[in-house]
Design a protein around this motif. Structure first.
Motif, PDB file in Angstrom:
ATOM      1  N   THR A 225       0.820  -1.213   0.000  1.00 30.28           N
ATOM      2  CA  THR A 225       0.000   0.000   0.000  1.00 30.28           C
ATOM      3  C   THR A 225       0.852   1.262   0.000  1.00 30.28           C
ATOM      4  OG1 THR A 225      -0.090   0.077   2.408  1.00 30.28           O
ATOM      5  CG2 THR A 225      -1.804  -1.195   1.306  1.00 30.28           C
ATOM      6  N   LYS A 226       0.272   2.338  -0.477  1.00 29.69           N
ATOM      7  CA  LYS A 226       0.860   3.678  -0.361  1.00 29.69           C
ATOM      8  C   LYS A 226      -0.278   4.636  -0.029  1.00 29.69           C
ATOM      9  CE  LYS A 226       4.288   5.027  -3.012  1.00 29.69           C
ATOM     10  NZ  LYS A 226       5.357   5.374  -2.049  1.00 29.69           N
ATOM     11  N   ARG A 227      -0.454   4.864   1.273  1.00 36.92           N
ATOM     12  CA  ARG A 227      -1.575   5.697   1.708  1.00 36.92           C
ATOM     13  C   ARG A 227      -1.273   7.179   1.510  1.00 36.92           C
ATOM     14  NH1 ARG A 227      -3.469   4.799   7.715  1.00 36.92           N
ATOM     15  NH2 ARG A 227      -1.529   5.918   8.191  1.00 36.92           N
ATOM     16  N   GLY A 228      -2.270   7.903   1.024  1.00 33.66           N
ATOM     17  CA  GLY A 228      -2.150   9.344   0.865  1.00 33.66           C
ATOM     18  C   GLY A 228      -3.321  10.046   1.523  1.00 33.66           C
ATOM     19  N   GLU A 229      -3.033  11.049   2.322  1.00 33.32           N
ATOM     20  CA  GLU A 229      -4.079  11.790   3.025  1.00 33.32           C
ATOM     21  C   GLU A 229      -4.215  13.196   2.419  1.00 33.32           C
ATOM     22  OE1 GLU A 229      -3.758  11.515   7.342  1.00 33.32           O
ATOM     23  OE2 GLU A 229      -2.435   9.773   7.102  1.00 33.32           O
ATOM     24  N   TYR A 230      -5.436  13.692   2.401  1.00 30.41           N
ATOM     25  CA  TYR A 230      -5.755  15.005   1.843  1.00 30.41           C
ATOM     26  C   TYR A 230      -6.494  15.841   2.884  1.00 30.41           C
ATOM     27  CZ  TYR A 230      -5.219  12.878  -2.871  1.00 30.41           C
ATOM     28  OH  TYR A 230      -4.765  12.239  -3.995  1.00 30.41           O
ATOM     29  N   ARG A 231      -6.385  17.141   2.735  1.00 27.75           N
ATOM     30  CA  ARG A 231      -7.263  18.069   3.445  1.00 27.75           C
ATOM     31  C   ARG A 231      -8.054  18.863   2.410  1.00 27.75           C
ATOM     32  NH1 ARG A 231      -3.477  20.875   8.035  1.00 27.75           N
ATOM     33  NH2 ARG A 231      -5.313  22.234   8.228  1.00 27.75           N
ATOM     34  N   ILE A 232      -9.338  19.047   2.696  1.00 31.20           N
ATOM     35  CA  ILE A 232     -10.223  19.798   1.807  1.00 31.20           C
ATOM     36  C   ILE A 232     -10.624  21.092   2.506  1.00 31.20           C
ATOM     37  CG2 ILE A 232     -12.426  19.774   0.575  1.00 31.20           C
ATOM     38  CD1 ILE A 232     -12.157  16.722   0.454  1.00 31.20           C
ATOM     39  N   LEU A 233     -10.380  22.207   1.842  1.00 31.64           N
ATOM     40  CA  LEU A 233     -10.666  23.518   2.429  1.00 31.64           C
ATOM     41  C   LEU A 233     -12.048  24.013   2.012  1.00 31.64           C
ATOM     42  CD1 LEU A 233      -7.233  25.333   1.933  1.00 31.64           C
ATOM     43  CD2 LEU A 233      -7.915  23.637   3.658  1.00 31.64           C
ATOM     44  N   GLU A 234     -12.621  24.832   2.865  1.00 34.01           N
ATOM     45  CA  GLU A 234     -13.962  25.376   2.639  1.00 34.01           C
ATOM     46  C   GLU A 234     -14.014  26.200   1.355  1.00 34.01           C
ATOM     47  OE1 GLU A 234     -17.111  25.208   2.491  1.00 34.01           O
ATOM     48  OE2 GLU A 234     -17.153  24.737   4.641  1.00 34.01           O
ATOM     49  N   LYS A 235     -15.225  26.419   0.859  1.00 32.80           N
ATOM     50  CA  LYS A 235     -15.423  27.115  -0.409  1.00 32.80           C
ATOM     51  C   LYS A 235     -14.954  28.567  -0.361  1.00 32.80           C
ATOM     52  CE  LYS A 235     -19.276  24.307  -2.078  1.00 32.80           C
ATOM     53  NZ  LYS A 235     -20.682  24.319  -2.547  1.00 32.80           N
ATOM     54  N   THR A 236     -14.779  29.115   0.838  1.00 31.58           N
ATOM     55  CA  THR A 236     -14.279  30.489   0.945  1.00 31.58           C
ATOM     56  C   THR A 236     -12.877  30.620   0.368  1.00 31.58           C
ATOM     57  OG1 THR A 236     -13.498  29.990   3.187  1.00 31.58           O
ATOM     58  CG2 THR A 236     -15.660  31.038   2.975  1.00 31.58           C
ATOM     59  N   GLU A 237     -12.151  29.499   0.257  1.00 35.61           N
ATOM     60  CA  GLU A 237     -10.777  29.538  -0.255  1.00 35.61           C
ATOM     61  C   GLU A 237     -10.717  29.303  -1.757  1.00 35.61           C
ATOM     62  OE1 GLU A 237      -8.483  30.482   2.186  1.00 35.61           O
ATOM     63  OE2 GLU A 237     -10.516  30.706   2.978  1.00 35.61           O
ATOM     64  N   PHE A 238     -11.842  29.025  -2.369  1.00 36.57           N
ATOM     65  CA  PHE A 238     -11.858  28.760  -3.812  1.00 36.57           C
ATOM     66  C   PHE A 238     -11.356  29.990  -4.570  1.00 36.57           C
ATOM     67  CE2 PHE A 238     -13.737  28.172  -8.039  1.00 36.57           C
ATOM     68  CZ  PHE A 238     -13.417  26.838  -8.267  1.00 36.57           C
ATOM     69  N   GLY A 239     -10.514  29.762  -5.570  1.00 38.32           N
ATOM     70  CA  GLY A 239      -9.942  30.846  -6.349  1.00 38.32           C
ATOM     71  C   GLY A 239      -8.508  31.158  -5.982  1.00 38.32           C
TER      72      GLY A 239
END
Length: 385
Positions: A225-239
């Motif tokens: 395995t090669k696990r990868g973790e992500y963070r998703i930011l709120e829509k206020t940061e879009f752009g």
């Protein structure tokens, strides 16, 4: 007990791609999925980027299928409605070693078959003009203009929906617990006591493809395995970024990205962690959560990682001996086809992987076109410009 021509084990993106493409032919096909929905494992923890094809090592199968798959996505886009966005990829470098790697990736892209018009090396001023929020320490970047962002789960559901419309049978909650062969017919037993008979088995079981292969008596490869973790930011940061912005690839595989998502959020990640237990590939860790924040700030100093609204984790199944896709029949039995080691660029290669599997099936079974084949899958909920 039902008899099928082809049994596909696994209904992630790759398994669903194979099912959809095989539905073109007059064969009785069943797909067995252990979960209650399709695309719940590796597919869910995927960034959803169809890569340009400049990263895979030339000569490897995954390099060839990446470029072929990217072209075949155009057929899928014409035939089926699913969320996608054409978007630039930008691989940014911060020191001289990074610049060497950027030049290497450009040459590798040409070797892999990319059109020179698909790539361009940008200097610092050009990078900052395109992405003004990138760190002022940036020295150069490789621009690829042929990437496509997709929603991997929605795409998987669309593929399977089209396969079912064309006659494929899907059995959910059907974990395979035994595989035997008797008189040239495979007998596949599931945890809910179904017994499936099939002439051909296509093993697309993700991280468990090695387990399924050994269950059938074919001990030819192991997966890690090669696990990868992500963070998703709120829509206020879009752009804050307009492109999929990569750091130069390192131990993190293709490199950590900061990217806009199709639903208006910002994705940061993934990390890279080897040899995680297979049943822990979806876990989130405090250590990697903080690391993602540090790397995100290195790429985009002004990014507000405190706006994290969700964390996800996924893993890439790796075949360590070849570090490549493992798409071939068993040495002992050509009617048992393994489709394993679906590391990146697995999603990018999906249509071409399906084409290759169909070629392998044709070597063992005559395939006649289904005259009622309908490749179109409309979705009234998909926004179109």
């Amino acid at each position: 007990m039902k008899k099928y021509d082809i049994c596909i084990i696994g209904a992630g993106l790759i398994g669903s791609s194979i099912a959809r493409e095989l539905a073109k032919y007059n064969k009785k096909i069943v797909v067995l999925e252990s979960n209650l929905k399709v695309g719940m494992e590796t597919t869910t923890g995927n960034s959803g980027l169809v890569h340009g094809g400049f990263d895979p090592t030339p000569g490897k199968l995954n390099a060839k299928l990446n470029v072929l798959g990217k072209k075949r996505y155009e057929d899928w886009i014409k035939e089926m409605e699913f969320p996608y966005l054409r978007i630039d990829s930008l691989i940014v470098g911060f020191d001289d070693l990074d610049l060497q790697h950027i030049n290497m990736l450009y040459q590798r892209g040409l070797t892999n078959g990319l059109d020179p018009k698909e790539m361009k090396i940008l200097n610092k001023e050009q990078v900052l003009k395109k992405e003004p929020n990138i760190s002022q320490e940036v020295k150069a970047a490789l621009l690829c203009n042929s990437s496509i962002a997709v929603d991997p789960v929605a795409l998987t559901e669309t593929l399977m929906k089209n396969a079912i419309k064309n006659g494929v049978e899907l059995k959910l909650n059907s974990k395979v617990i035994s595989i035997k062969k008797d008189k040239n017919i495979y007998q596949i037993k599931t945890a809910n006591n179904d017994l499936i008979k099939s002439t051909i088995v296509i093993n697309v079981a993700g991280h468990y493809a090695d387990v399924i292969s050994k269950m059938a008596g074919h001990d030819e490869f192991d997966l890690v395995t090669k696990r990868g973790e992500y963070r998703i930011l709120e829509k206020t940061e879009f752009g804050i970024v307009n492109s999929v912005v990569f750091m130069v690839p390192t131990i993190h595989g293709k490199g950590v990205i900061v990217a806009p998502t199709l639903d208006g959020h910002v994705l940061v990640g993934p990390t890279s962690e080897d040899f995680v237990p297979k049943n822990e590939t979806r876990l989130i860790t405090k250590e990697k959560y903080d690391l993602i924040g540090d790397i995100g700030k290195k790429i985009i100093p002004s990014i507000n990682m405190n706006k994290t609204c969700m964390s996800i984790s996924g893993s890439r199944p790796i075949e360590p001996k070849t570090d490549d896709f493992w798409i071939k029949p068993s040495k002992k039995d050509e009617f048992f086809i393994n489709v394993a080691g679906m590391k990146s660029p697995g999603l990018s290669s999906a249509p071409a992987i399906a084409d290759l599997v169909i070629h392998l099936v044709k070597n063992k079974m005559k395939l006649e076109i289904n005259n009622k084949w309908d490749p179109n899958e409309k979705n009234p909920l998909i926004y179109k410009n």
